[in-house]
Design a protein around this motif. Structure first.
Motif, short mmCIF file in Angstrom:
data_model
loop_
_atom_site.label_atom_id
_atom_site.label_comp_id
_atom_site.label_asym_id
_atom_site.label_seq_id
_atom_site.Cartn_x
_atom_site.Cartn_y
_atom_site.Cartn_z
N VAL A 704 32.13 50.61 -40.74
CA VAL A 704 31.91 49.08 -40.03
C VAL A 704 32.38 47.89 -41.26
O VAL A 704 33.07 47.09 -40.33
N GLY A 705 31.53 48.38 -41.50
CA GLY A 705 31.34 46.86 -42.74
C GLY A 705 32.69 47.32 -43.28
O GLY A 705 32.96 46.15 -43.56
N LEU A 706 33.04 48.56 -43.68
CA LEU A 706 33.89 48.66 -44.56
C LEU A 706 35.64 48.23 -44.28
O LEU A 706 36.92 47.15 -44.82
N LEU A 707 35.14 48.39 -42.68
CA LEU A 707 36.54 47.73 -42.10
C LEU A 707 36.64 46.60 -41.78
O LEU A 707 37.51 46.24 -41.37
N SER A 708 35.40 45.66 -41.41
CA SER A 708 35.26 44.48 -41.27
C SER A 708 35.47 43.54 -42.17
O SER A 708 35.77 42.29 -41.93
N LYS A 709 35.12 44.29 -43.70
CA LYS A 709 35.22 42.72 -44.23
C LYS A 709 36.03 42.27 -44.61
O LYS A 709 36.61 40.80 -44.62
N ASP A 710 37.39 42.75 -44.51
CA ASP A 710 39.10 42.32 -45.38
C ASP A 710 38.83 40.82 -44.03
O ASP A 710 38.92 40.26 -44.18
N PHE A 711 38.69 41.38 -42.42
CA PHE A 711 39.38 40.89 -41.40
C PHE A 711 38.44 39.72 -41.67
O PHE A 711 39.12 38.06 -41.36
N MET A 712 36.56 39.97 -42.06
CA MET A 712 35.47 38.81 -41.77
C MET A 712 35.92 37.57 -43.59
O MET A 712 35.90 36.93 -43.11
N ARG A 713 36.85 38.04 -44.22
CA ARG A 713 37.83 37.50 -44.95
C ARG A 713 37.81 35.98 -44.96
O ARG A 713 38.10 34.86 -45.41
N LEU A 714 38.87 36.71 -44.00
CA LEU A 714 40.10 35.36 -43.65
C LEU A 714 39.58 34.67 -42.68
O LEU A 714 39.47 33.41 -42.53
N VAL A 715 38.74 34.88 -42.11
CA VAL A 715 37.79 34.27 -40.33
C VAL A 715 36.51 33.16 -41.56
O VAL A 715 37.07 32.06 -41.06
N LEU A 716 36.31 33.78 -42.77
CA LEU A 716 35.52 32.20 -43.15
C LEU A 716 36.42 31.71 -44.32
O LEU A 716 35.95 30.56 -44.46
N LEU A 717 37.27 32.09 -44.41
CA LEU A 717 38.52 30.88 -45.18
C LEU A 717 38.73 29.95 -43.82
O LEU A 717 39.54 29.36 -44.22
N ALA A 718 39.07 30.83 -42.80
CA ALA A 718 39.75 30.14 -42.05
C ALA A 718 38.78 28.27 -41.78
O ALA A 718 38.83 27.51 -41.81
N ILE A 719 37.48 29.14 -41.32
CA ILE A 719 36.25 28.13 -41.64
C ILE A 719 36.45 26.85 -42.72
O ILE A 719 36.54 26.20 -42.63
N LEU A 720 36.56 27.74 -43.54
CA LEU A 720 36.97 26.78 -44.94
C LEU A 720 38.35 25.51 -44.84
O LEU A 720 37.96 25.01 -45.14
N ILE A 721 38.66 26.01 -44.20
CA ILE A 721 40.35 24.88 -43.86
C ILE A 721 40.22 24.49 -42.32
O ILE A 721 40.60 22.92 -42.46
N ALA A 722 39.34 24.73 -41.81
CA ALA A 722 39.19 24.11 -40.30
C ALA A 722 38.71 22.68 -40.60
O ALA A 722 38.46 21.84 -39.90
N ILE A 723 37.34 23.39 -41.09
CA ILE A 723 36.23 22.02 -41.50
C ILE A 723 36.84 20.64 -41.73
O ILE A 723 36.18 19.54 -40.87
N PRO A 724 37.34 20.44 -42.81
CA PRO A 724 38.11 19.37 -43.12
C PRO A 724 39.02 18.76 -42.24
O PRO A 724 39.61 17.23 -42.10
N ILE A 725 40.26 19.81 -41.68
CA ILE A 725 41.05 19.38 -40.88
C ILE A 725 40.51 18.46 -39.69
O ILE A 725 40.96 17.73 -39.49
N ALA A 726 39.04 19.34 -38.92
CA ALA A 726 38.95 19.45 -37.84
C ALA A 726 37.72 17.38 -38.10
O ALA A 726 38.25 16.88 -37.35
N TRP A 727 36.82 17.44 -39.12
CA TRP A 727 37.06 16.59 -39.74
C TRP A 727 37.72 15.48 -39.98
O TRP A 727 36.99 14.03 -39.04
N LEU A 728 38.38 15.21 -39.80
CA LEU A 728 39.95 14.56 -40.19
C LEU A 728 40.50 13.52 -39.50
O LEU A 728 40.59 12.23 -38.58
N LEU A 729 40.76 14.92 -37.68
CA LEU A 729 41.28 14.97 -37.09
C LEU A 729 40.32 13.79 -36.01
O LEU A 729 39.94 12.96 -34.93
N MET A 730 38.57 14.32 -35.64
CA MET A 730 37.96 14.23 -34.62
C MET A 730 37.26 12.90 -35.48
O MET A 730 36.68 11.55 -34.60
N GLN A 731 36.82 12.21 -36.33
CA GLN A 731 37.50 11.11 -37.28
C GLN A 731 38.42 10.13 -37.02
O GLN A 731 37.12 8.77 -36.43
N ASN A 732 39.43 10.23 -36.96
CA ASN A 732 39.84 9.54 -36.40
C ASN A 732 39.94 8.81 -34.96
O ASN A 732 40.36 7.44 -34.82
#
Length: 782
Positions: A704-732
């Motif tokens: 399960v870990g083998l099959l999940s790790k590639d997708f979880m990397r994508l989700v973690l990358l998405a979190i890193l990208i989403a945080i500054p975008i959300a901060w800018l939008l909500m701060q505005n």
């Protein structure tokens, strides 16, 4: 050609029905979301469009300067202004002063409350009322005339009964004769009304209405079609300074087409309004559709190897790339069409619930050409957008490589697919973060110290004999044992109410430019509202004893200089006997103007009643109703809870929060459909590898870990990208509020955790199924 492509498309969709269903439901959710938003947008931009003269009718607000700051006021023009504008401003062909009122109508033993307007005759023409009885020319021929809506006429006299010439008693005081019945106005009008009566009768005996210093009315004007708006507006701005020799109050024209969508003013300038949300939600509809289309692209390209042989064989048999592209595009459009049918079923189920959320009466009517064409257009766009990349990608396969088995998923395709998955989750996480921050902001403001206690506080409009019988009403209510206290006020506790300027007081400097709110209350009001007197005393129960004494708010006391405000005077004749803690009204995000309180119930418009803590709401209301029926029997019992009215102040923010929740849920749902399909495909691709690993001793958890790790990397990358975008939008977004929260890191942590958990659950389902397969089945052919 097209017929053959459709047959092949149907066969492929049925052959791969599992993936097809994921695509259909993913697109259906996107189309459903977009359709609901478009219905809402249609209603919002359609405000006041039923009026034929929308392009030439204008409201007249005023900009007034206080303490060097320009502020915009509605219902704040003097009575003489309308006539002067019509007579002295070229291009204005109609003008009307109006005053909105709630009146009790009584006829045939039937009593109903209706909101409407006293107005000058031009008002009827400006608003293009369609008369079903009577006509525009004779509607206001008599001063005691009144025109009513169809609904009002039917409620009073029944259906299929002419109302012309019928007498109605207004507020149990004056008789009016119905001279016309007009078609009911739709819900999406800015200034709604159920009756119109001559302003002349309303103004009779009120000489103060002829003065320029009394700003009390709404003023509407009509321009000739040939008039130059800028020229006319410039002349309108000059009128009040000329008439009053005061350049700190300026009237201007506000177009009907902007009344609903652009009604927010700051510093005397229009800064938008509801149009911001129209644009925002329209953008969100597009984003949700794109997520659904991305879902389609991902699943289609992920299955490229399984379709490679089909492409190779068809190319060997003579099919060109254009033909293959058209076939794959037909598949995508058919999928979108099927999704549209599913979305129509979803809309039938969800639109009524959506109406409850947004407090509207939207309806999907496919018999409406606009609705039908919009649905068809959205469907085709989805099909084309979702299908173009898979079509071009699949049709690019080389038959030699494919038929030799040398074809493998290219790195570019895998990179794009991973990028699209990350993009889906970026949007989803931004929605989740936005939902959390909007909720925080609303709760932050709602938890603000108001300066009064809104719990168990009931507001009742003052009608009939309520002021005259105030003392026996108070005694009777308290005798029930369910009521703690009652009080009268000439203004709504939450609203701006009456105000004035030009006052002078002891200890004040340059006081003439300060805007001061004026409240006429009874002695019991402070206790009823839970307002705290921090210095001095309250009013005596006998109004005559404190007829010239005043109580001021804390902010007013500060304007009176150093030392205690007690004993200081305003306008020399009004000594201060008490100071009440500042309370919040009108602008829930800012600070309220200073207030002067007079002990004068004669102009009260609202009665406030405080139910005892712990008393049953129904019993307390019954006690109020019984007392009012005893001492004010001619009028129906109407009430509003102050906490409900307070919550309504945050309608837009709550709507954004609720819709953010819905959009976040839909975005996550669509993303998970795609992730579910991709994880199933990945597990299928690696089934032999999984079999070998199980033979060599790998556990289910490890697989399960083998099959999940590639997708979880994508989700973690998405979190890193989403945080500054959300901060800018909500701060505005937060910068639009004077009283606001600071964005905390835990909002991002929670959003990231939610995304990870949802993604992990989605992937793990497929991974566990793959890991539990007997390796003998996986390796049978080896």
């Amino acid at each position: 050609m097209l017929k053959n492509n459709i047959k092949i498309a149907w066969r492929n969709l049925w052959k791969n029905k599992g993936y097809s269903m994921l695509n259909i439901f993913g697109l259906a959710i996107g189309i459903t979301c977009a359709a609901m938003i478009l219905l809402w947008v249609e209603d919002e931009v359609g405000y006041d469009k039923n009026f034929d003269k929308q392009d030439v009718v204008y409201y007249v607000p005023t900009n007034q300067q206080y303490d060097g700051e320009w502020r915009t006021f509605f219902q704040a023009t003097p009575g003489p202004l309308a006539e002067v504008l019509k007579e002295e401003v070229p291009g204005i062909v109609g003008a009307a002063r109006t005053k909105g009122e709630d009146l009790l109508f009584r006829a045939n033993e039937i009593s109903i409350n209706k909101n409407g307007r006293f107005a000058d005759p031009d008002f009827l023409s400006m608003f293009s009322l369609t008369f079903v009885e009577g006509n525009l020319e004779t509607a206001f021929k008599e001063v005691d005339a009144i025109v009513v809506s169809q609904e009002t006429a039917q409620q009073l006299f029944g259906e299929n009964t002419s109302a012309i010439g019928k007498i109605v008693k207004i507020n149990n005081e004056a008789n009016y004769t119905i001279s016309g019945v007009f078609e009911d106005l739709p819900n999406n009008v800015t200034y709604s009304f159920d009756w119109v009566a001559p302003f002349e009768r309303f103004a009779a005996g009120k000489e103060w209405m002829k003065e320029y210093g009394a700003n009390f009315s709404d003023t509407f004007v009509e321009l000739s079609p040939e008039a130059n708006f800028d020229v006319v507006n410039q002349r309108v701005k000059q009128i009040l300074p000329e008439k009053t020799e005061d350049d700190e109050t300026v009237a201007f024209l506000f177009p009907m087409k902007d009344w609903h969508l652009r009604s927010t003013f700051e510093g005397g300038k229009n800064v938008g309004g509801q149009i911001t949300y129209v644009r925002l939600f329209s953008l969100i509809a597009i984003i949700i559709l794109l997520i659904a289309c991305i879902n389609f692209m991902n699943l289609a390209t992920a299955r490229s190897e399984k379709r490679a042989n089909e492409v190779g064989v068809r190319k060997v048999l003579g099919s060109g790339r254009k033909g293959l592209i058209s076939q794959f595009m037909v598949e995508a459009v058919i999928t979108a069409v099927l999704s549209a049918f599913v979305s129509v079923l979803l809309l039938k189920l969800l639109v009524p619930q959506f109406n409850l959320l947004i407090d509207k009466n939207l309806e999907l009517s496919l018999s409406d050409p606009v609705h039908l064409l919009t649905l068809v257009g959205v469907t085709l766009v989805c099909g084309i957008v979702a299908g173009w990349y898979p079509a071009f990608y699949l049709s690019s396969f080389k038959p030699v490589e494919v038929l030799k088995g040398a074809r493998r998923t290219k790195g570019s395709a895998a990179f794009i697919r991973k990028g699209l998955v990350a993009a889906q989750f970026v949007v989803s996480i931004v929605f989740i973060i936005s939902t959390i921050i909007v909720y925080q902001q609303v709760q932050h403001v709602k938890g603000r110290d108001l300066g009064y206690n809104k719990e168990n506080l009931v507001k009742i409009p003052v009608t009939g004999d309520m002021i005259k019988n105030y003392v026996p009403i108070e005694e009777d209510m308290k005798a029930s044992g369910l009521i703690e206290s009652i009080g009268l006020n000439n203004s709504d506790i939450l609203s701006g109410g009456n105000n004035t300027s030009g006052l002078e007081w002891q200890g004040g400097v340059d006081t003439e430019s300060v805007l001061v709110s004026v409240r006429n209350i009874t002695s019991g009001f402070f206790n009823t509202a839970g307002m705290e007197i921090i210095e001095g005393r309250g009013f005596s129960e006998n109004p005559a004893q404190d007829s010239t004494n005043i109580i001021v708010s804390e902010s007013f006391a500060k304007l009176m200089g150093s030392g205690s405000a007690i004993g200081k005077t305003v306008e020399e004749d009004y000594p201060v006997i008490g100071v009440v803690k500042d309370y919040l009204y009108d602008d829930m995000y800012g600070s309220s103007d200073p207030v002067i309180f007079f002990n004068d119930p004669s102009e009260a418009r609202f009665m406030y009643v405080k139910a005892k803590s712990g008393s049953a709401t129904a019993s307390a209301l019954a006690a109020m109703e019984a007392s009012l029926k005893k001492f004010n029997p001619a009028f129906p019992f109407e009430y509003e809870f102050v906490d409900d009215a307070y919550d309504a102040k945050f309608k837009s923010e709550k709507l954004i929060g609720s819709l953010s929740q819905i959009f976040a849920l839909l975005a996550i749902l669509i993303s998970c459909l795609g992730l579910f399909g991709l994880s199933a495909f990945t597990a299928d691709q690696r089934r032999k590898e999984i079999g070998v690993r199980k033979v060599l001793g790998s556990s289910i958890t490890g697989i399960v870990g083998l099959l999940s790790k590639d997708f979880m990397r994508l989700v973690l990358l998405a979190i890193l990208i989403a945080i500054p975008i959300a901060w800018l939008l909500m701060q505005n977004w937060l910068e639009g509020y004077a009283y606001r929260i600071s964005i905390n890191a835990w909002a991002f942590v929670i959003a990231g955790a939610i995304a990870i958990i949802i993604a992990l659950l989605t992937i793990s389902f497929q991974a566990i199924n793959a890991a539990r397969v007997n390796p003998v089945e996986s390796l049978r052919s080896e």
